[in-house]
Enzyme design. Structure first.
Site, PDB file in Angstrom:
ATOM      1  N   GLN A 103       0.841  -1.195   0.000  1.00  8.71           N
ATOM      2  CA  GLN A 103       0.000   0.000   0.000  1.00  8.71           C
ATOM      3  C   GLN A 103       0.876   1.246   0.000  1.00  8.71           C
ATOM      4  O   GLN A 103       0.366   2.364  -0.021  1.00  8.71           O
ATOM      5  CB  GLN A 103      -0.893  -0.013   1.248  1.00  8.71           C
ATOM      6  CG  GLN A 103      -1.811  -1.223   1.293  1.00  8.71           C
ATOM      7  CD  GLN A 103      -2.434  -1.416   2.669  1.00  8.71           C
ATOM      8  OE1 GLN A 103      -3.569  -1.049   2.897  1.00  8.71           O
ATOM      9  NE2 GLN A 103      -1.672  -1.961   3.585  1.00  8.71           N
ATOM     10  N   ASN A 104       2.193   1.049   0.067  1.00  9.32           N
ATOM     11  CA  ASN A 104       3.092   2.206   0.144  1.00  9.32           C
ATOM     12  C   ASN A 104       3.324   2.816  -1.227  1.00  9.32           C
ATOM     13  O   ASN A 104       3.284   2.130  -2.241  1.00  9.32           O
ATOM     14  CB  ASN A 104       4.433   1.785   0.749  1.00  9.32           C
ATOM     15  CG  ASN A 104       4.295   1.428   2.209  1.00  9.32           C
ATOM     16  OD1 ASN A 104       3.255   1.706   2.812  1.00  9.32           O
ATOM     17  ND2 ASN A 104       5.311   0.804   2.771  1.00  9.32           N
TER      18      ASN A 104
ATOM     19  N   ASP B 234       6.157   4.818  -1.581  1.00 10.09           N
ATOM     20  CA  ASP B 234       7.593   5.094  -1.673  1.00 10.09           C
ATOM     21  C   ASP B 234       8.260   4.023  -2.547  1.00 10.09           C
ATOM     22  O   ASP B 234       7.598   3.111  -3.035  1.00 10.09           O
ATOM     23  CB  ASP B 234       8.211   5.163  -0.257  1.00 10.09           C
ATOM     24  CG  ASP B 234       8.126   3.829   0.492  1.00 10.09           C
ATOM     25  OD1 ASP B 234       8.432   2.773  -0.101  1.00 10.09           O
ATOM     26  OD2 ASP B 234       7.742   3.832   1.686  1.00 10.09           O
TER      27      ASP B 234
ATOM     28  N   HIS C  46      -1.603   1.550  -4.083  1.00  9.35           N
ATOM     29  CA  HIS C  46      -1.933   2.967  -3.903  1.00  9.35           C
ATOM     30  C   HIS C  46      -1.104   3.881  -4.807  1.00  9.35           C
ATOM     31  O   HIS C  46      -1.023   5.081  -4.562  1.00  9.35           O
ATOM     32  CB  HIS C  46      -1.766   3.378  -2.432  1.00  9.35           C
ATOM     33  CG  HIS C  46      -2.797   2.735  -1.538  1.00  9.35           C
ATOM     34  ND1 HIS C  46      -2.775   2.857  -0.170  1.00  9.35           N
ATOM     35  CD2 HIS C  46      -3.867   1.969  -1.823  1.00  9.35           C
ATOM     36  CE1 HIS C  46      -3.800   2.184   0.354  1.00  9.35           C
ATOM     37  NE2 HIS C  46      -4.469   1.631  -0.640  1.00  9.35           N
TER      38      HIS C  46
ATOM     39  N   CYS D  94      -4.009  13.730 -21.067  1.00 10.35           N
ATOM     40  CA  CYS D  94      -4.013  12.532 -21.920  1.00 10.35           C
ATOM     41  C   CYS D  94      -3.813  11.234 -21.148  1.00 10.35           C
ATOM     42  O   CYS D  94      -3.754  10.164 -21.748  1.00 10.35           O
ATOM     43  CB  CYS D  94      -2.962  12.658 -23.020  1.00 10.35           C
ATOM     44  SG  CYS D  94      -1.259  12.547 -22.423  1.00 10.35           S
TER      45      CYS D  94
ATOM     46  N   THR E 293       0.932  -3.070   8.467  1.00  9.96           N
ATOM     47  CA  THR E 293      -0.325  -2.466   8.014  1.00  9.96           C
ATOM     48  C   THR E 293      -1.426  -2.701   9.028  1.00  9.96           C
ATOM     49  O   THR E 293      -1.512  -3.767   9.628  1.00  9.96           O
ATOM     50  CB  THR E 293      -0.761  -2.967   6.623  1.00  9.96           C
ATOM     51  OG1 THR E 293      -1.983  -2.316   6.279  1.00  9.96           O
ATOM     52  CG2 THR E 293      -0.944  -4.466   6.554  1.00  9.96           C
TER      53      THR E 293
ATOM     54  N   ALA F 139       9.383  -3.922  12.494  1.00  5.00           N
ATOM     55  CA  ALA F 139       9.639  -4.820  11.362  1.00  5.00           C
ATOM     56  C   ALA F 139      11.130  -4.942  11.039  1.00  5.00           C
ATOM     57  O   ALA F 139      11.619  -6.037  10.759  1.00  5.00           O
ATOM     58  CB  ALA F 139       8.879  -4.311  10.143  1.00  5.00           C
TER      59      ALA F 139
HETATM   60  P1  NAD Z   1      -1.701   1.730   7.886  1.00  4.84           P
HETATM   61  O1  NAD Z   1      -3.148   1.918   8.191  1.00  4.84           O
HETATM   62  O2  NAD Z   1      -1.354   0.486   7.160  1.00  4.84           O
HETATM   63  O3  NAD Z   1      -0.931   1.778   9.318  1.00  4.84           O
HETATM   64  C1  NAD Z   1       0.430   1.545   9.521  1.00  4.84           C
HETATM   65  C2  NAD Z   1       0.633   0.341  10.453  1.00  4.84           C
HETATM   66  O4  NAD Z   1       2.035   0.174  10.655  1.00  4.84           O
HETATM   67  C3  NAD Z   1       0.014   0.477  11.845  1.00  4.84           C
HETATM   68  O5  NAD Z   1      -0.778  -0.683  12.101  1.00  4.84           O
HETATM   69  C4  NAD Z   1       1.221   0.531  12.805  1.00  4.84           C
HETATM   70  O6  NAD Z   1       0.969  -0.112  14.041  1.00  4.84           O
HETATM   71  C5  NAD Z   1       2.260  -0.201  12.013  1.00  4.84           C
HETATM   72  N1  NAD Z   1       3.658   0.153  12.321  1.00  4.84           N
HETATM   73  C6  NAD Z   1       4.158   1.379  12.601  1.00  4.84           C
HETATM   74  N2  NAD Z   1       5.505   1.315  12.770  1.00  4.84           N
HETATM   75  C7  NAD Z   1       5.854   0.003  12.570  1.00  4.84           C
HETATM   76  C8  NAD Z   1       7.101  -0.690  12.603  1.00  4.84           C
HETATM   77  N3  NAD Z   1       8.271  -0.077  12.845  1.00  4.84           N
HETATM   78  N4  NAD Z   1       7.091  -2.025  12.363  1.00  4.84           N
HETATM   79  C9  NAD Z   1       5.909  -2.690  12.108  1.00  4.84           C
HETATM   80  N5  NAD Z   1       4.706  -2.066  12.071  1.00  4.84           N
HETATM   81  C10 NAD Z   1       4.680  -0.736  12.303  1.00  4.84           C
HETATM   82  O7  NAD Z   1      -1.126   2.937   7.093  1.00  4.84           O
HETATM   83  P2  NAD Z   1      -1.356   4.529   7.312  1.00  4.84           P
HETATM   84  O8  NAD Z   1      -0.192   5.083   8.026  1.00  4.84           O
HETATM   85  O9  NAD Z   1      -2.698   4.778   7.887  1.00  4.84           O
HETATM   86  O10 NAD Z   1      -1.336   5.052   5.824  1.00  4.84           O
HETATM   87  C11 NAD Z   1      -2.458   4.935   4.994  1.00  4.84           C
HETATM   88  C12 NAD Z   1      -2.026   4.983   3.552  1.00  4.84           C
HETATM   89  O11 NAD Z   1      -1.267   6.184   3.299  1.00  4.84           O
HETATM   90  C13 NAD Z   1      -1.081   3.877   3.152  1.00  4.84           C
HETATM   91  O12 NAD Z   1      -1.767   2.705   2.840  1.00  4.84           O
HETATM   92  C14 NAD Z   1      -0.331   4.520   1.988  1.00  4.84           C
HETATM   93  O13 NAD Z   1      -1.113   4.499   0.832  1.00  4.84           O
HETATM   94  C15 NAD Z   1      -0.150   5.927   2.455  1.00  4.84           C
HETATM   95  N6  NAD Z   1       1.139   6.069   3.168  1.00  4.84           N
HETATM   96  C16 NAD Z   1       2.274   5.630   2.529  1.00  4.84           C
HETATM   97  C17 NAD Z   1       3.484   5.708   3.170  1.00  4.84           C
HETATM   98  C18 NAD Z   1       4.713   5.201   2.439  1.00  4.84           C
HETATM   99  O14 NAD Z   1       4.668   5.043   1.217  1.00  4.84           O
HETATM  100  N7  NAD Z   1       5.808   4.906   3.148  1.00  4.84           N
HETATM  101  C19 NAD Z   1       3.574   6.253   4.465  1.00  4.84           C
HETATM  102  C20 NAD Z   1       2.403   6.718   5.090  1.00  4.84           C
HETATM  103  C21 NAD Z   1       1.195   6.585   4.424  1.00  4.84           C
HETATM  104 ZN    ZN Z   2      -0.591  14.568 -21.635  1.00 10.24          ZN
END
Ligand code: NAD
Ligand code: ZN
Length: 281
Positions: free
Chosen positions: A121-122, A124, A139, A150, A227, A270
């Protein structure tokens, strides 16, 4: 099902923790088509904060304003300087980030022929830079731009992204017209481009969802990392794999909506625990 807080009283020191770590190791060692399903938590230790957790973006700015296409269109007109400030902060954090041992362990599992791919879902690029080749990004991708005229998409290098941010932040008290003049343009039709990420209220990219389904249909182990599982299709993906008989290992700091589905849950950062779970071979 076993759940354990591995960060306290200390990883590997309690029998209960050891049992769960050992079980996760056994499951991973026996699997050859692992699929990692990841969220913002996998990148948290790289310095990219999650959005939903305490202190996250959605506590500081409203998701309705900064996370929807209509909210952003309104900000361009009424508060362009604040929009650029928030975007520049996010982009700055992502551009600084490096893959952490969780991304690297997932990349190494694929190289070893034991992991079929990543569904994330990230937005990055840390999985790719951590060695992952097969990835489905539900995402979208912060490094990709999509033309509003376009529909053409274009990957931009990190240097190009940094230059866009510099262009946008160069003017103090930016007006809407100045913002639009500094925003990226389509190389073929010159219309405005936007970052190709999924905002609230938008559809997930169909090809990525299909690709994710194909990967998951063939998975012999689901490794869910960082997540909350609170945004669909996370929960339905996990349910489908578990119903198909594959074990699920969850890594998160705390229990989530997906915890009841897990064969083993490990509550630890993680980047610390994932490398502990993977043995050679
Ligand atoms: P999310 O709902 O999936 O929540 C993040 C989860 O990560 C939580 O359950 C939290 O407990 C857990 N977490 C935090 N630190 C951790 C660690 N060190 N190890 C393991 N687990 C850990 O995501 P969100 O923050 O609500 O973001 C929603 C959406 O926004 C994402 O799905 C994405 O599309 C976007 N987003 C992307 C990024 C990225 O690309 N890095 C960062 C923030 C948000
Ligand atoms: Zn264009």
């Amino acid at each position: 099902m076993g759940a354990v807080n591995a960060s306290s009283p200390g990883l590997g020191t309690s029998g209960h923790i050891g049992t769960n770590v050992d079980e996760a190791r056994r499951i991973l060692a026996a699997s050859r088509r692992i699929v990692a399903f990841t969220g913002a938590g996998v990148s948290a230790e790289s310095g990219i904060p999650t959005f939903r957790d305490a202190g996250g973006l959605w506590e500081r700015v409203s998701p309705e304003e900064f996370g929807t296409p209509w909210g952003i269109a309104d900000l361009v007109r009424r508060r362009p300087d604040r929009l650029v400030e928030v975007l520049a902060e996010l982009a700055g954090v992502v551009l600084e980030a490096e893959p952490n041992p969780a991304h690297q362990t997932i990349g190494a599992l694929e190289r070893a022929g034991r992991l079929a791919g990543v569904v994330t879902q990230n937005v990055d690029d840390l999985h790719e830079r951590g060695g992952t080749r097969t990835i489905r990004k539900l995402h979208g991708d912060l490094g990709r731009f999509r033309c509003l005229g376009c529909d053409r998409t274009d990957m931009r290098s990190r240097e190009a992204l940094a230059a866009i941010v510099r262009g946008l932040t160069a003017t103090a008290a930016l007006t809407a017209d100045q913002l639009l003049a500094a925003a990226p343009r389509c190389p073929s039709c010159r219309a405005l481009e936007r970052p190709d990420v999924v905002l609230f209220g938008e559809m997930l990219p169909e090809s990525e969802v299909e690709g994710a389904r194909r990967l998951l249909a063939d998975a012999d182990c689901l490794l869910v990392v960082g997540t909350s599982g609170s945004v669909e299709p996370a929960a339905s993906f996990a349910r489908t794999v578990v119903r198909g008989g594959a074990p699920m290992i969850e890594i998160n700091l705390a229990p989530t909506d997906l915890t009841p589905l897990a064969t083993v849950s490990l509550f630890a950062p993680a980047g610390e625990i994932l490398p502990e779970l993977v043995t050679e071979g």
